[in-house]
Write an enzyme that holds these catalytic residues in place. Structure first.
Site, PDB file in Angstrom:
ATOM      1  N   VAL A 197      14.427  88.988  11.827  1.00 29.42           N
ATOM      2  CA  VAL A 197      13.206  88.918  12.643  1.00 29.42           C
ATOM      3  C   VAL A 197      12.748  90.322  13.027  1.00 29.42           C
ATOM      4  O   VAL A 197      11.590  90.704  12.811  1.00 29.42           O
ATOM      5  CB  VAL A 197      13.455  88.061  13.908  1.00 29.42           C
ATOM      6  N   ARG A 198      13.672  91.120  13.561  1.00 27.33           N
ATOM      7  CA  ARG A 198      13.249  92.433  14.075  1.00 27.33           C
ATOM      8  C   ARG A 198      12.856  93.385  12.947  1.00 27.33           C
ATOM      9  O   ARG A 198      11.950  94.197  13.106  1.00 27.33           O
ATOM     10  CB  ARG A 198      14.324  93.008  14.981  1.00 27.33           C
TER      11      ARG A 198
ATOM     12  N   GLY B 182      25.880  78.439   3.350  1.00 32.76           N
ATOM     13  CA  GLY B 182      26.954  78.434   2.356  1.00 32.76           C
ATOM     14  C   GLY B 182      26.426  78.068   0.974  1.00 32.76           C
ATOM     15  O   GLY B 182      25.210  78.051   0.729  1.00 32.76           O
TER      16      GLY B 182
ATOM     17  N   GLY C  49      26.119  75.278  -0.709  1.00 36.68           N
ATOM     18  CA  GLY C  49      25.165  74.168  -0.816  1.00 36.68           C
ATOM     19  C   GLY C  49      23.766  74.617  -0.421  1.00 36.68           C
ATOM     20  O   GLY C  49      22.784  74.306  -1.108  1.00 36.68           O
ATOM     21  N   SER C  50      23.676  75.350   0.669  1.00 34.60           N
ATOM     22  CA  SER C  50      22.378  75.818   1.162  1.00 34.60           C
ATOM     23  C   SER C  50      21.723  76.752   0.145  1.00 34.60           C
ATOM     24  O   SER C  50      20.516  76.682  -0.090  1.00 34.60           O
ATOM     25  CB  SER C  50      22.553  76.581   2.475  1.00 34.60           C
TER      26      SER C  50
ATOM     27  N   THR D 215      28.998  81.289   6.152  1.00 34.62           N
ATOM     28  CA  THR D 215      29.985  80.198   6.215  1.00 34.62           C
ATOM     29  C   THR D 215      31.322  80.822   6.594  1.00 34.62           C
ATOM     30  O   THR D 215      31.592  81.964   6.197  1.00 34.62           O
ATOM     31  CB  THR D 215      30.110  79.449   4.867  1.00 34.62           C
TER      32      THR D 215
ATOM     33  N   ASP E 182      34.097  79.971   5.482  1.00 39.49           N
ATOM     34  CA  ASP E 182      35.081  79.793   4.400  1.00 39.49           C
ATOM     35  C   ASP E 182      35.273  81.002   3.488  1.00 39.49           C
ATOM     36  O   ASP E 182      36.226  81.052   2.717  1.00 39.49           O
ATOM     37  CB  ASP E 182      34.679  78.599   3.518  1.00 39.49           C
TER      38      ASP E 182
ATOM     39  N   ARG F 125      53.266  80.631  18.235  1.00 39.33           N
ATOM     40  CA  ARG F 125      54.518  81.338  17.943  1.00 39.33           C
ATOM     41  C   ARG F 125      55.412  81.393  19.195  1.00 39.33           C
ATOM     42  O   ARG F 125      56.625  81.190  19.111  1.00 39.33           O
ATOM     43  CB  ARG F 125      54.169  82.751  17.483  1.00 39.33           C
TER      44      ARG F 125
HETATM   45  P1  ATP Z   1      29.279  75.147   4.440  1.00 34.97           P
HETATM   46  O1  ATP Z   1      29.969  76.009   3.397  1.00 34.97           O
HETATM   47  O2  ATP Z   1      29.432  75.719   5.802  1.00 34.97           O
HETATM   48  O3  ATP Z   1      29.592  73.693   4.334  1.00 34.97           O
HETATM   49  P2  ATP Z   1      26.871  74.729   2.927  1.00 34.97           P
HETATM   50  O4  ATP Z   1      25.586  75.464   2.891  1.00 34.97           O
HETATM   51  O5  ATP Z   1      27.671  74.749   1.651  1.00 34.97           O
HETATM   52  O6  ATP Z   1      27.676  75.286   4.151  1.00 34.97           O
HETATM   53  P3  ATP Z   1      26.117  71.951   2.540  1.00 34.97           P
HETATM   54  O7  ATP Z   1      26.209  70.790   3.461  1.00 34.97           O
HETATM   55  O8  ATP Z   1      26.781  71.855   1.210  1.00 34.97           O
HETATM   56  O9  ATP Z   1      26.598  73.212   3.372  1.00 34.97           O
HETATM   57  O10 ATP Z   1      24.557  72.240   2.270  1.00 34.97           O
HETATM   58  C1  ATP Z   1      23.634  72.332   3.320  1.00 34.97           C
HETATM   59  C2  ATP Z   1      22.334  71.669   2.921  1.00 34.97           C
HETATM   60  O11 ATP Z   1      21.800  72.318   1.753  1.00 34.97           O
HETATM   61  C3  ATP Z   1      22.444  70.205   2.524  1.00 34.97           C
HETATM   62  O12 ATP Z   1      22.421  69.332   3.621  1.00 34.97           O
HETATM   63  C4  ATP Z   1      21.218  70.017   1.645  1.00 34.97           C
HETATM   64  O13 ATP Z   1      20.069  69.830   2.429  1.00 34.97           O
HETATM   65  C5  ATP Z   1      21.129  71.359   0.943  1.00 34.97           C
HETATM   66  N1  ATP Z   1      21.792  71.248  -0.368  1.00 34.97           N
HETATM   67  C6  ATP Z   1      23.118  71.290  -0.634  1.00 34.97           C
HETATM   68  N2  ATP Z   1      23.359  71.083  -1.945  1.00 34.97           N
HETATM   69  C7  ATP Z   1      22.153  70.893  -2.511  1.00 34.97           C
HETATM   70  C8  ATP Z   1      21.713  70.606  -3.835  1.00 34.97           C
HETATM   71  N3  ATP Z   1      22.582  70.481  -4.853  1.00 34.97           N
HETATM   72  N4  ATP Z   1      20.392  70.451  -4.056  1.00 34.97           N
HETATM   73  C9  ATP Z   1      19.503  70.593  -3.053  1.00 34.97           C
HETATM   74  N5  ATP Z   1      19.844  70.850  -1.777  1.00 34.97           N
HETATM   75  C10 ATP Z   1      21.145  70.998  -1.511  1.00 34.97           C
END
Ligand code: ATP
Length: 321
Positions: A26-27, A104, A106-107, A128, A130, A157
Protein backbone atom coordinates in the site's frame (compact mmCIF):
# COMPACT_ATOMS: atom_id res chain seq x y z
CA UNK A 1 2.93 0.25 -16.87
CA UNK A 2 0.14 0.85 -14.34
CA UNK A 3 -1.14 4.40 -13.99
CA UNK A 4 -4.36 4.24 -12.02
CA UNK A 5 -4.80 1.54 -9.39
CA UNK A 6 -3.62 -1.81 -8.12
CA UNK A 7 -5.19 -4.11 -5.52
CA UNK A 8 -3.76 -6.24 -2.75
CA UNK A 9 -5.30 -9.33 -1.17
CA UNK A 10 -4.44 -12.16 1.20
CA UNK A 11 -5.69 -15.68 0.60
CA UNK A 12 -5.54 -19.21 2.00
CA UNK A 13 -4.32 -19.74 5.56
CA UNK A 14 -3.29 -16.54 7.35
CA UNK A 15 0.32 -16.14 8.39
CA UNK A 16 2.15 -13.64 10.62
CA UNK A 17 3.70 -10.96 8.43
CA UNK A 18 0.89 -10.79 5.88
CA UNK A 19 -0.04 -7.41 7.38
CA UNK A 20 3.52 -6.14 7.04
CA UNK A 21 3.57 -7.23 3.38
CA UNK A 22 0.21 -5.63 2.56
CA UNK A 23 1.26 -2.45 4.37
CA UNK A 24 4.42 -2.26 2.27
CA UNK A 25 2.43 -2.79 -0.95
CA UNK A 26 0.00 0.00 0.00
CA UNK A 27 2.61 2.54 1.05
CA UNK A 28 4.91 1.82 -1.90
CA UNK A 29 2.11 2.18 -4.46
CA UNK A 30 0.88 5.41 -2.87
CA UNK A 31 4.38 6.83 -2.91
CA UNK A 32 4.46 6.05 -6.66
CA UNK A 33 1.20 7.95 -7.14
CA UNK A 34 -0.89 4.82 -7.77
CA UNK A 35 -4.14 4.14 -5.85
CA UNK A 36 -4.51 0.87 -3.94
CA UNK A 37 -7.60 -1.18 -3.22
CA UNK A 38 -7.85 -3.86 -0.58
CA UNK A 39 -9.76 -7.00 -1.54
CA UNK A 40 -11.23 -8.35 1.70
CA UNK A 41 -11.69 -12.06 2.46
CA UNK A 42 -9.64 -13.51 -0.36
CA UNK A 43 -11.09 -14.64 -3.67
CA UNK A 44 -14.59 -14.87 -2.17
CA UNK A 45 -14.36 -11.15 -1.45
CA UNK A 46 -13.28 -10.50 -5.03
CA UNK A 47 -16.36 -12.35 -6.27
CA UNK A 48 -18.64 -10.52 -3.82
CA UNK A 49 -17.09 -7.10 -4.50
CA UNK A 50 -15.77 -6.77 -0.97
CA UNK A 51 -13.26 -4.23 -2.25
CA UNK A 52 -12.32 -0.86 -0.74
CA UNK A 53 -9.80 1.83 -1.49
CA UNK A 54 -6.98 2.02 1.08
CA UNK A 55 -5.02 4.99 2.34
CA UNK A 56 -1.72 5.14 4.16
CA UNK A 57 -3.72 5.37 7.40
CA UNK A 58 -5.61 2.14 6.57
CA UNK A 59 -2.39 0.25 7.21
CA UNK A 60 -1.15 2.04 10.32
CA UNK A 61 -0.72 0.14 13.61
CA UNK A 62 -0.50 -3.14 11.69
CA UNK A 63 3.13 -4.15 11.30
CA UNK A 64 3.22 -5.79 14.72
CA UNK A 65 -0.03 -7.73 14.30
CA UNK A 66 -0.42 -11.36 13.27
CA UNK A 67 -3.32 -12.50 11.10
CA UNK A 68 -4.38 -10.30 8.20
CA UNK A 69 -6.45 -7.12 8.39
CA UNK A 70 -7.74 -7.93 4.89
CA UNK A 71 -9.19 -11.21 6.11
CA UNK A 72 -8.84 -14.42 4.18
CA UNK A 73 -11.17 -17.17 3.02
CA UNK A 74 -11.26 -20.37 1.04
CA UNK A 75 -13.46 -19.93 -2.05
CA UNK A 76 -14.79 -22.93 -3.96
CA UNK A 77 -16.48 -20.59 -6.46
CA UNK A 78 -13.14 -19.11 -7.50
CA UNK A 79 -12.04 -22.59 -8.59
CA UNK A 80 -14.54 -22.31 -11.48
CA UNK A 81 -13.95 -20.15 -14.61
CA UNK A 82 -17.34 -18.46 -13.97
CA UNK A 83 -16.27 -17.49 -10.44
CA UNK A 84 -13.01 -16.04 -11.71
CA UNK A 85 -14.89 -14.04 -14.39
CA UNK A 86 -17.17 -12.59 -11.69
CA UNK A 87 -14.13 -11.60 -9.68
CA UNK A 88 -12.49 -10.03 -12.72
CA UNK A 89 -15.60 -7.95 -13.48
CA UNK A 90 -15.40 -6.47 -9.98
CA UNK A 91 -11.75 -5.58 -10.52
CA UNK A 92 -12.72 -3.82 -13.75
CA UNK A 93 -15.52 -1.98 -11.98
CA UNK A 94 -12.93 -0.36 -9.70
CA UNK A 95 -10.51 0.20 -12.62
CA UNK A 96 -7.95 -2.06 -10.94
CA UNK A 97 -5.14 -2.75 -13.39
CA UNK A 98 -3.03 -5.22 -11.46
CA UNK A 99 -3.09 -7.41 -8.39
CA UNK A 100 -0.69 -8.43 -5.59
CA UNK A 101 -1.74 -11.79 -4.13
CA UNK A 102 -0.25 -12.85 -0.80
CA UNK A 103 -0.88 -16.52 -0.11
CA UNK A 104 0.23 -20.11 -0.40
CA UNK A 105 0.41 -22.54 -3.30
CA UNK A 106 -3.36 -22.71 -3.83
CA UNK A 107 -3.78 -18.94 -3.82
CA UNK A 108 -0.98 -18.48 -6.33
CA UNK A 109 -2.53 -21.19 -8.53
CA UNK A 110 -5.82 -19.28 -8.47
CA UNK A 111 -3.93 -16.11 -9.41
CA UNK A 112 -2.15 -17.82 -12.30
CA UNK A 113 -5.51 -18.99 -13.72
CA UNK A 114 -7.04 -15.52 -13.33
CA UNK A 115 -4.10 -13.98 -15.17
CA UNK A 116 -4.19 -16.59 -17.93
CA UNK A 117 -7.94 -16.18 -18.49
CA UNK A 118 -8.24 -12.40 -18.22
CA UNK A 119 -4.77 -11.01 -18.86
CA UNK A 120 -4.74 -9.03 -15.61
CA UNK A 121 -1.18 -8.55 -14.36
CA UNK A 122 -0.45 -10.53 -11.20
CA UNK A 123 2.48 -10.45 -8.78
CA UNK A 124 2.47 -13.06 -6.03
CA UNK A 125 4.08 -13.13 -2.60
CA UNK A 126 4.47 -16.47 -0.77
CA UNK A 127 2.44 -16.14 2.43
CA UNK A 128 2.11 -19.36 4.41
CA UNK A 129 3.70 -20.74 7.56
CA UNK A 130 4.61 -23.99 5.76
CA UNK A 131 7.56 -22.61 3.75
CA UNK A 132 6.55 -24.82 0.84
CA UNK A 133 6.49 -22.54 -2.19
CA UNK A 134 8.80 -23.68 -4.98
CA UNK A 135 11.68 -21.38 -5.94
CA UNK A 136 12.01 -19.62 -2.58
CA UNK A 137 13.57 -20.70 0.69
CA UNK A 138 11.30 -18.39 2.67
CA UNK A 139 7.57 -17.76 2.98
CA UNK A 140 6.03 -14.92 4.96
CA UNK A 141 5.18 -16.22 8.45
CA UNK A 142 7.37 -19.32 8.56
CA UNK A 143 9.87 -17.75 10.95
CA UNK A 144 7.25 -16.65 13.48
CA UNK A 145 5.59 -20.08 13.36
CA UNK A 146 8.92 -21.87 13.87
CA UNK A 147 9.68 -19.58 16.83
CA UNK A 148 6.27 -20.30 18.35
CA UNK A 149 6.94 -24.03 18.11
CA UNK A 150 10.44 -23.73 19.57
CA UNK A 151 9.00 -21.73 22.48
CA UNK A 152 6.53 -24.57 23.13
CA UNK A 153 9.31 -27.16 22.86
CA UNK A 154 11.39 -25.24 25.43
CA UNK A 155 8.50 -25.37 27.89
CA UNK A 156 7.69 -29.00 27.22
CA UNK A 157 11.33 -29.89 27.75
CA UNK A 158 11.19 -28.64 31.36
CA UNK A 159 8.28 -30.84 32.31
CA UNK A 160 9.52 -33.81 30.24
CA UNK A 161 12.81 -33.72 32.10
CA UNK A 162 11.16 -33.47 35.51
CA UNK A 163 9.11 -36.64 34.87
CA UNK A 164 11.51 -38.59 32.57
CA UNK A 165 8.79 -38.55 29.95
CA UNK A 166 8.77 -38.82 26.21
CA UNK A 167 7.13 -35.77 24.66
CA UNK A 168 5.53 -35.91 21.23
CA UNK A 169 4.76 -32.51 19.71
CA UNK A 170 2.49 -32.42 16.66
CA UNK A 171 3.00 -29.38 14.45
CA UNK A 172 1.47 -28.11 11.21
CA UNK A 173 2.60 -29.30 7.78
CA UNK A 174 0.29 -31.56 5.74
CA UNK A 175 2.71 -31.97 2.87
CA UNK A 176 5.77 -30.12 4.07
CA UNK A 177 8.10 -31.06 6.92
CA UNK A 178 9.95 -27.73 6.98
CA UNK A 179 8.32 -26.46 10.19
CA UNK A 180 8.82 -29.79 11.95
CA UNK A 181 12.43 -30.28 10.99
CA UNK A 182 13.45 -26.67 11.56
CA UNK A 183 11.83 -26.50 14.97
CA UNK A 184 13.28 -29.91 15.87
CA UNK A 185 16.80 -28.71 15.05
CA UNK A 186 16.35 -25.31 16.73
CA UNK A 187 14.54 -26.82 19.72
CA UNK A 188 17.04 -29.65 20.20
CA UNK A 189 14.47 -32.41 19.70
CA UNK A 190 15.75 -35.95 19.20
CA UNK A 191 13.48 -36.86 16.29
CA UNK A 192 11.53 -35.10 13.57
CA UNK A 193 8.92 -37.15 11.70
CA UNK A 194 8.10 -35.49 8.38
CA UNK A 195 5.92 -36.50 5.42
CA UNK A 196 8.90 -36.52 3.04
CA UNK A 197 11.01 -39.11 4.92
CA UNK A 198 10.08 -42.66 5.91
CA UNK A 199 10.38 -43.50 9.59
CA UNK A 200 10.18 -46.63 11.68
CA UNK A 201 8.55 -46.38 15.11
CA UNK A 202 9.99 -49.67 16.54
CA UNK A 203 13.55 -48.59 15.72
CA UNK A 204 12.95 -45.13 17.22
CA UNK A 205 11.64 -46.85 20.35
CA UNK A 206 14.71 -49.08 20.52
CA UNK A 207 16.93 -45.98 20.33
CA UNK A 208 14.95 -44.22 23.05
CA UNK A 209 15.07 -47.27 25.35
CA UNK A 210 18.83 -47.55 24.95
CA UNK A 211 19.31 -43.86 25.71
CA UNK A 212 17.11 -44.10 28.82
CA UNK A 213 19.15 -47.09 30.01
CA UNK A 214 22.22 -44.85 29.73
CA UNK A 215 20.55 -42.26 31.96
CA UNK A 216 18.82 -39.95 29.51
CA UNK A 217 15.96 -38.12 31.25
CA UNK A 218 13.61 -37.37 28.36
CA UNK A 219 13.08 -37.46 24.61
CA UNK A 220 11.37 -34.96 22.34
CA UNK A 221 9.78 -36.01 19.09
CA UNK A 222 8.36 -33.43 16.67
CA UNK A 223 5.74 -34.81 14.26
CA UNK A 224 4.47 -32.93 11.20
CA UNK A 225 0.72 -33.54 10.93
CA UNK A 226 1.23 -34.95 7.44
CA UNK A 227 3.58 -37.62 8.81
CA UNK A 228 0.90 -39.13 11.07
CA UNK A 229 -1.26 -38.35 14.08
CA UNK A 230 0.80 -37.27 17.08
CA UNK A 231 -1.72 -38.95 19.39
CA UNK A 232 -1.49 -42.29 17.58
CA UNK A 233 2.30 -42.12 17.39
CA UNK A 234 2.48 -41.26 21.10
CA UNK A 235 0.29 -44.29 21.96
CA UNK A 236 2.47 -46.64 19.91
CA UNK A 237 5.66 -45.31 21.47
CA UNK A 238 4.31 -45.65 25.01
CA UNK A 239 3.12 -49.21 24.32
CA UNK A 240 6.47 -50.30 22.92
CA UNK A 241 8.81 -48.47 25.31
CA UNK A 242 6.63 -48.60 28.44
CA UNK A 243 7.90 -45.09 29.12
CA UNK A 244 5.40 -42.44 30.16
CA UNK A 245 4.60 -40.52 26.97
CA UNK A 246 2.66 -37.27 26.53
CA UNK A 247 1.40 -35.67 23.35
CA UNK A 248 0.89 -31.96 22.64
CA UNK A 249 -0.94 -30.98 19.49
CA UNK A 250 -0.02 -27.33 19.01
CA UNK A 251 -2.78 -26.51 16.51
CA UNK A 252 -3.67 -22.96 15.55
CA UNK A 253 -1.45 -21.15 18.04
CA UNK A 254 1.25 -21.81 15.42
CA UNK A 255 -0.48 -19.45 13.00
CA UNK A 256 -0.93 -16.52 15.34
CA UNK A 257 1.20 -14.05 17.22
CA UNK A 258 3.15 -10.92 16.54
CA UNK A 259 5.54 -11.50 13.61
CA UNK A 260 9.25 -11.80 14.32
CA UNK A 261 11.68 -9.15 13.11
CA UNK A 262 12.71 -11.50 10.29
CA UNK A 263 9.11 -11.88 9.08
CA UNK A 264 8.45 -8.14 9.34
CA UNK A 265 11.63 -7.25 7.45
CA UNK A 266 11.28 -9.83 4.71
CA UNK A 267 7.55 -9.18 4.26
CA UNK A 268 8.26 -5.44 3.98
CA UNK A 269 11.01 -5.99 1.42
CA UNK A 270 8.84 -8.35 -0.63
CA UNK A 271 5.84 -6.01 -0.45
CA UNK A 272 7.85 -3.11 -1.79
CA UNK A 273 9.32 -5.19 -4.63
CA UNK A 274 5.89 -6.53 -5.57
CA UNK A 275 4.28 -3.09 -5.80
CA UNK A 276 7.17 -1.57 -7.76
CA UNK A 277 7.34 -4.48 -10.20
CA UNK A 278 3.59 -4.54 -10.78
CA UNK A 279 3.44 -0.79 -11.36
CA UNK A 280 6.34 -0.91 -13.78
CA UNK A 281 4.59 -3.51 -15.92
CA UNK A 282 5.73 -6.90 -14.58
CA UNK A 283 3.28 -9.78 -14.44
CA UNK A 284 3.15 -13.48 -13.60
CA UNK A 285 5.99 -13.39 -11.13
CA UNK A 286 6.41 -14.29 -7.48
CA UNK A 287 8.97 -12.57 -5.31
CA UNK A 288 10.77 -14.70 -2.77
CA UNK A 289 14.13 -15.13 -1.09
CA UNK A 290 17.01 -17.33 -2.06
CA UNK A 291 20.04 -17.46 0.24
CA UNK A 292 19.15 -14.12 1.77
CA UNK A 293 18.53 -12.22 -1.48
CA UNK A 294 15.22 -11.24 -3.07
CA UNK A 295 14.59 -13.24 -6.23
CA UNK A 296 11.76 -13.28 -8.74
CA UNK A 297 10.26 -16.58 -9.80
CA UNK A 298 7.97 -17.24 -12.73
CA UNK A 299 4.43 -17.62 -11.32
CA UNK A 300 3.66 -20.71 -13.42
CA UNK A 301 6.91 -22.37 -12.36
CA UNK A 302 6.16 -21.58 -8.72
CA UNK A 303 2.74 -23.25 -8.87
CA UNK A 304 3.61 -26.13 -11.19
CA UNK A 305 6.62 -27.37 -9.26
CA UNK A 306 6.70 -28.93 -5.84
CA UNK A 307 9.25 -27.80 -3.31
CA UNK A 308 11.19 -30.61 -1.71
CA UNK A 309 12.57 -30.66 1.81
CA UNK A 310 16.21 -29.54 1.92
CA UNK A 311 18.25 -32.75 2.45
CA UNK A 312 20.79 -30.69 4.43
CA UNK A 313 18.14 -30.10 7.10
CA UNK A 314 17.34 -33.81 7.24
CA UNK A 315 21.04 -34.62 7.57
CA UNK A 316 21.64 -31.99 10.25
CA UNK A 317 18.64 -33.13 12.30
CA UNK A 318 20.07 -36.68 12.28
CA UNK A 319 23.58 -35.62 13.23
CA UNK A 320 22.45 -33.45 16.11
CA UNK A 321 19.80 -35.81 17.53
P1 ATP B 1 -2.02 -22.44 2.77
O1 ATP B 1 -0.69 -22.97 2.26
O2 ATP B 1 -1.83 -21.57 3.96
O3 ATP B 1 -3.08 -23.48 2.93
P2 ATP B 1 -3.09 -21.75 0.20
O4 ATP B 1 -3.05 -20.49 -0.58
O5 ATP B 1 -2.36 -22.91 -0.42
O6 ATP B 1 -2.57 -21.40 1.64
P3 ATP B 1 -5.68 -22.89 -0.42
O7 ATP B 1 -6.87 -23.12 0.45
O8 ATP B 1 -5.11 -24.06 -1.15
O9 ATP B 1 -4.62 -22.15 0.48
O10 ATP B 1 -6.09 -21.80 -1.52
C1 ATP B 1 -6.72 -20.60 -1.17
C2 ATP B 1 -7.78 -20.25 -2.20
O11 ATP B 1 -7.17 -20.11 -3.49
C3 ATP B 1 -8.86 -21.30 -2.40
O12 ATP B 1 -9.90 -21.21 -1.46
C4 ATP B 1 -9.35 -20.99 -3.80
O13 ATP B 1 -10.25 -19.91 -3.78
C5 ATP B 1 -8.07 -20.56 -4.49
N1 ATP B 1 -7.51 -21.72 -5.21
C6 ATP B 1 -6.79 -22.74 -4.69
N2 ATP B 1 -6.51 -23.66 -5.63
C7 ATP B 1 -7.08 -23.21 -6.77
C8 ATP B 1 -7.17 -23.71 -8.10
N3 ATP B 1 -6.60 -24.88 -8.45
N4 ATP B 1 -7.86 -22.99 -9.01
C9 ATP B 1 -8.41 -21.81 -8.68
N5 ATP B 1 -8.38 -21.28 -7.44
C10 ATP B 1 -7.72 -21.97 -6.50
Amino acid sequence: MIKNAIAVMTSGGDSPGMNAAARAVVRTALSEGVSVYGIYNGYQGMIEDDIQELTSRSVSDLIQRGGTFLGTARSMEFKTPEGRQKGFQNLQKHKIEGLVIIGGDGSLTGGSLLSRETGIPIVGLPGTIDNDVWGTDYTIGCDTAANTIVDAINKLRDTASAHRRIMVVEVMGHHSGWLAITSAIAGGAEYALVPEVKYDIPSICEDIQKSYEKGKRYSLIVVAEGAGSGIEIGKQIEEITQIDTRVSVLGHIQRGGSPTVEDRMKASMLGEKAALALISGATNIVFGFNEGKVVSINLFDAVNNTKTLDPELVRLARVLA
